[in-house]
Write a protein that holds these residues in place. Structure first.
Motif, mmCIF file in Angstrom:
data_model
loop_
_atom_site.group_PDB
_atom_site.id
_atom_site.type_symbol
_atom_site.label_atom_id
_atom_site.label_comp_id
_atom_site.label_asym_id
_atom_site.label_seq_id
_atom_site.Cartn_x
_atom_site.Cartn_y
_atom_site.Cartn_z
ATOM 1 N N GLY A 151 45.770 40.121 40.365
ATOM 2 C CA GLY A 151 46.825 41.011 39.874
ATOM 3 C C GLY A 151 47.664 40.352 38.787
ATOM 4 O O GLY A 151 48.076 40.993 37.833
ATOM 5 N N ARG A 152 47.889 39.040 38.938
ATOM 6 C CA ARG A 152 48.638 38.325 37.909
ATOM 7 C C ARG A 152 47.711 37.427 37.092
ATOM 8 O O ARG A 152 48.149 36.482 36.465
ATOM 9 C CB ARG A 152 49.746 37.474 38.555
ATOM 10 C CG ARG A 152 50.822 38.313 39.206
ATOM 11 C CD ARG A 152 51.885 37.435 39.845
ATOM 12 N NE ARG A 152 53.095 38.207 40.156
ATOM 13 C CZ ARG A 152 54.017 38.498 39.224
ATOM 14 N NH1 ARG A 152 53.890 38.064 38.003
ATOM 15 N NH2 ARG A 152 55.076 39.208 39.567
ATOM 16 N N LEU A 159 46.228 42.611 29.164
ATOM 17 C CA LEU A 159 46.329 44.064 29.004
ATOM 18 C C LEU A 159 47.790 44.501 28.993
ATOM 19 O O LEU A 159 48.186 45.388 28.229
ATOM 20 C CB LEU A 159 45.573 44.773 30.135
ATOM 21 C CG LEU A 159 44.047 44.629 30.105
ATOM 22 C CD1 LEU A 159 43.414 45.284 31.323
ATOM 23 C CD2 LEU A 159 43.458 45.242 28.836
ATOM 24 N N LEU A 160 48.608 43.865 29.835
ATOM 25 C CA LEU A 160 50.035 44.180 29.854
ATOM 26 C C LEU A 160 50.681 43.808 28.528
ATOM 27 O O LEU A 160 51.450 44.573 27.963
ATOM 28 C CB LEU A 160 50.721 43.410 30.992
ATOM 29 C CG LEU A 160 50.526 43.969 32.407
ATOM 30 C CD1 LEU A 160 51.016 42.969 33.452
ATOM 31 C CD2 LEU A 160 51.271 45.300 32.553
ATOM 32 N N LEU A 169 46.387 46.228 36.973
ATOM 33 C CA LEU A 169 45.301 47.001 37.575
ATOM 34 C C LEU A 169 44.811 46.278 38.830
ATOM 35 O O LEU A 169 44.724 45.056 38.848
ATOM 36 C CB LEU A 169 44.129 47.126 36.587
ATOM 37 C CG LEU A 169 44.360 47.940 35.323
ATOM 38 C CD1 LEU A 169 43.164 47.796 34.416
ATOM 39 C CD2 LEU A 169 44.609 49.400 35.656
ATOM 40 N N PRO A 170 44.501 47.024 39.878
ATOM 41 C CA PRO A 170 43.959 46.388 41.087
ATOM 42 C C PRO A 170 42.476 46.072 40.892
ATOM 43 O O PRO A 170 41.605 46.775 41.400
ATOM 44 C CB PRO A 170 44.177 47.454 42.174
ATOM 45 C CG PRO A 170 44.178 48.744 41.436
ATOM 46 C CD PRO A 170 44.639 48.470 40.030
ATOM 47 N N LEU A 171 42.201 45.022 40.133
ATOM 48 C CA LEU A 171 40.813 44.711 39.797
ATOM 49 C C LEU A 171 40.080 44.027 40.951
ATOM 50 O O LEU A 171 38.945 44.336 41.254
ATOM 51 C CB LEU A 171 40.758 43.799 38.563
ATOM 52 C CG LEU A 171 41.244 44.408 37.250
ATOM 53 C CD1 LEU A 171 41.322 43.337 36.176
ATOM 54 C CD2 LEU A 171 40.329 45.533 36.811
ATOM 55 N N MET A 172 40.793 43.104 41.603
ATOM 56 C CA MET A 172 40.142 42.323 42.658
ATOM 57 C C MET A 172 39.805 43.185 43.866
ATOM 58 O O MET A 172 40.377 44.250 44.075
ATOM 59 C CB MET A 172 41.069 41.182 43.086
ATOM 60 C CG MET A 172 40.760 39.854 42.422
ATOM 61 S SD MET A 172 39.054 39.377 42.678
ATOM 62 C CE MET A 172 39.098 38.952 44.415
#
Lengths: 318, 381
Positions: A151-152, A159-160, A169-172
């Motif tokens: 998340g970080r 992207l931020l 984005l909740p990628l993990m």
């Protein structure tokens, strides 16, 4: 030419005993590390589940009254069909393997093409760049993705910073993360066979096709693709088969909804201690992965017999 | 189309379609290198035109410009009256027979030949008929289902030819068509090639580095040097009347003799050849435009040899004396290298017309060499 170099080196092997000795080593390897383990896993899959160590009953029982008794059951295979969970895991694995193969193919083809057509002095460096990740442990490289996708992590940070997203984005722990990890890890296995095939490909054939009226796309479809097809098949097999049974990547990057056979297998064995059930899953998975290859080999053998030529020669010496 | 050397600018009629191929000041540059340099040329329909040049002379680049694999840096290419500069290879009415044939290894002989027709979207029945006819024509009937690697070199060459010809191109480009064949096969194939060309009426443009091949095949030859066409003419014209020292030396064997002190006389030019230590009489009209020649070419087979024995002999007009230094017996002819009295070598070739050489010239023999005035070809450059 009297004898080709290959014939000359093979001459001592014309004696049957020499050939037998040469084949003994790989044969012993196959028996010890393939046939024997498969036989053990298969026998476990037929045994009864029990609370003991190991957690299954022996399949051969010596009985004072009846003598040698075979105690086998097919209930674990039946359960694979009864519980839709296994079918879902199977479909999840196959789907993930198929999408990974396709994405790898789409990325690897231009890469391999660029490498094969690059000036000779660049090729070694490009080839090295493809192989270089193998110098680092596979596990470490997959683990690195947990950091990248966090998340970080740097991807969300970037992207931020670019203002493309407002919150991380909740990628993990998602199927997307698994997909990224799989493509990343297996891409070299697609690039290398494709490169080998494209490197052998004679560019003047494309000029001949163009000269005969083929547009670039038609020339690719009718000349390039059929000639590099063995490379495409080899690369696809090298990606599809291991991805079907992949455990580490879905385990590290996947989430609760990631359903893949390798993970199911691991959970049955280690979490549930259901060895016979896990063994049944393993046997089915092996059959599934090996079946197309076996069918193809059988088909080529039959075709070779019918035409009266060895199967290899019938394919045109490529 | 003139015979005298150099470039021939195509006429308006050539460009409009009278010629199968017309090039107008075509150049192809790679950076500073001029692979093809300001080439103009017109090739008539039904001709076999041979581009002859050493490797690096630009002949292959010119061929690739015509096939469409290269784009000209300047100038215009017209094929059958249409400007071709921006037309991609797959839309040109030309076909190329590749030097290494470039047969599709995964397709059978019949599929290779059918490939171009399939691209035209012709009906299957027509494709089958035309492929069958063409394969019969190049004597490959019965080999339809073989793969290229199952064929001999000569058979592969004929598949490549059939594959290009079956498209009925206006112009067929052939890159060293006989280059990959062994000697015996070359002679046979070259006659077949000419017969096929005559019966189909297709214009052939042949690229070759082999002057023998160019002389045998070509109705006309264009000699290329450093990206330019330096002479165009029939094989006879190019051989007998080379336009420059380069052409004389490149096509066939030749003695190049520098001339000095030219004097125009009533029967022709007279000059001195300081290197040979003799006087020369040149044919009546040495060069077009009356330019004085700087050198003359003398073909070895036009030199007459005679044994002088003990007789006292000296160099005269169109005659020198010397000793035989080397003898190369070739069966049909014998090549001699004669060291003249000035120390300059002179080459002579004698046909072995008699069963046993009557003169029996041997190494070290003193010989007289002479030649008629017509044998000397004046060279302006």
């Amino acid at each position: 030419m009297a004898t080709s170099p290959a014939e000359r080196t093979l001459r001592p092997l014309r004696s049957r005993r020499g050939l037998a000795w040469l084949l003994a080593a790989p044969l012993a390897w196959l028996v010890v590390f393939l046939a024997l383990p498969v036989a053990i896993v298969f026998s476990i899959s037929l045994a009864q589940q029990t609370l003991a160590m190991p957690p299954y009953t022996p399949i051969l029982v010596w009985d004072a009254v009846e003598g040698l008794r075979v105690d086998v059951t097919l209930e674990h295979y039946a359960f694979l069909i009864e519980d839709p969970f296994y079918l879902e895991a199977l479909l999840g694995s196959l789907g993930m393997a198929a999408s990974t193969t396709l994405i790898c193919l789409l990325i690897a083809f231009p890469m391999a093409h660029a490498m094969a057509t690059a000036p000779a002095r660049w090729r070694a460096a490009m080839l090295l760049a493809v192989i270089l990740p193998f110098w680092t442990s596979f596990l470490l490289r997959v683990y690195a993705w947990t950091g990248l996708l966090a998340g970080r992590g740097p991807i969300n940070q970037m992207l931020l910073a670019l203002g493309l997203i407002d919150s991380p984005l909740p990628l993990m722990n998602s199927n997307l993360a698994v997909q990224i990890g799989l493509v990343y890890a297996y891409l070299p296995f697609m690039v290398l066979p494709l490169y080998a095939a494209l490197d052998r490909f004679d560019g003047s054939l494309l000029e001949a096709a163009a000269d005969l009226g083929a547009t670039p796309w038609t020339a690719f479809r009718t000349v390039t693709l059929p000639l590099v097809w063995p490379g495409v098949l080899a690369g696809s097999a090298l990606v599809f088969i291991p991805v079907t049974g992949e455990f580490v990547i879905p385990d590290l990057l996947g989430g609760a909804d990631t359903l893949m056979l390798g993970k199911v297998l691991w959970e049955e064995f280690f979490a549930n201690r259901a060895w016979p059930q896990a063994a049944a899953v393993a046997v089915c998975m092996l059959l599934l992965v090996a079946l197309p290859g076996l069918l193809r080999a059988a088909w080529e053998f039959v075709r070779g017999q019918r035409q009266g030529v060895p199967a290899v020669a019938a394919r045109g010496g490529h | 189309m003139s015979t005298a050397g150099g470039q021939v600018m195509p006429t308006g009629a050539d460009v409009a379609g009278g010629a199968a191929l017309a090039l107008r000041s075509v150049s192809r540059r790679y950076g500073e290198v001029r692979a093809v340099d300001d080439v103009s040329l017109a090739v008539g329909a039904g001709e076999i035109f041979c581009l002859l040049g050493a490797s690096g002379s630009g002949k292959t680049t010119l061929l690739r410009l015509l096939a469409g694999f290269e784009v000209p840096s300047a100038g215009d290419i017209f094929i059958a009256g249409r400007r071709m500069n921006d037309v991609p290879p797959y839309r040109r009415p030309v076909n190329l027979m590749f030097q290494q044939y470039a047969l599709f290894p995964h397709l059978t002989v019949a599929e290779n030949v059918a490939y171009g027709l399939q691209r035209e979207g012709l009906p299957r029945a027509e494709i089958r008929t035309r492929v069958g006819e063409m394969l019969a024509r190049v004597a490959l009937g019965g080999l339809e289902r073989r793969l290229p690697q199952q064929l001999s070199g000569g058979q592969q060459q004929r598949v490549a030819l059939a594959r290009a010809l079956v498209k009925r191109p206006r112009l067929l480009l052939l890159d060293e068509p006989l280059g990959a064949l062994d000697r015996r096969l070359r002679e046979q194939t070259q006659f077949e090639l000419v017969n096929l060309q005559e019966s189909l009426g297709v214009t052939f443009l042949v690229v070759t580095h082999d002057q023998d091949e160019a002389m045998r095949l070509g109705s006309r030859i264009g000699v290329m040097d450093r990206g330019r066409i330096v002479q165009v003419g029939t094989p006879r014209e190019v051989y007998e009347f080379p336009a420059s020292r380069f052409v004389a030396d490149f096509v066939g064997s030749v003695n190049l003799i520098e001339v000095a002190n030219l004097v125009a006389g009533p029967e022709g030019w007279r000059a001195e050849a300081p290197a040979l230590g003799c006087r020369l009489r040149l044919p009546a009209a040495p060069l077009p435009g009356g330019r004085p020649p700087v050198a003359v070419a003398l073909r070895p087979e036009k030199v007459r040899l005679s044994v002088i024995g003990d007789r006292e002999a000296t160099a005269g007009e169109n005659a020198v004396v010397g000793t035989i230094e080397e003898i190369a017996y070739l069966g049909d002819a014998t090549n001699y290298l004669i060291r003249t009295t000035t120390g300059v070598p002179l080459r002579a070739t004698c046909l072995n017309t008699a069963h046993v050489a009557a003169e029996g010239l041997r190494w070290g023999d003193a010989v007289g060499c002479d030649w008629p005035a017509e044998a000397l070809v004046p060279l302006a450059e």
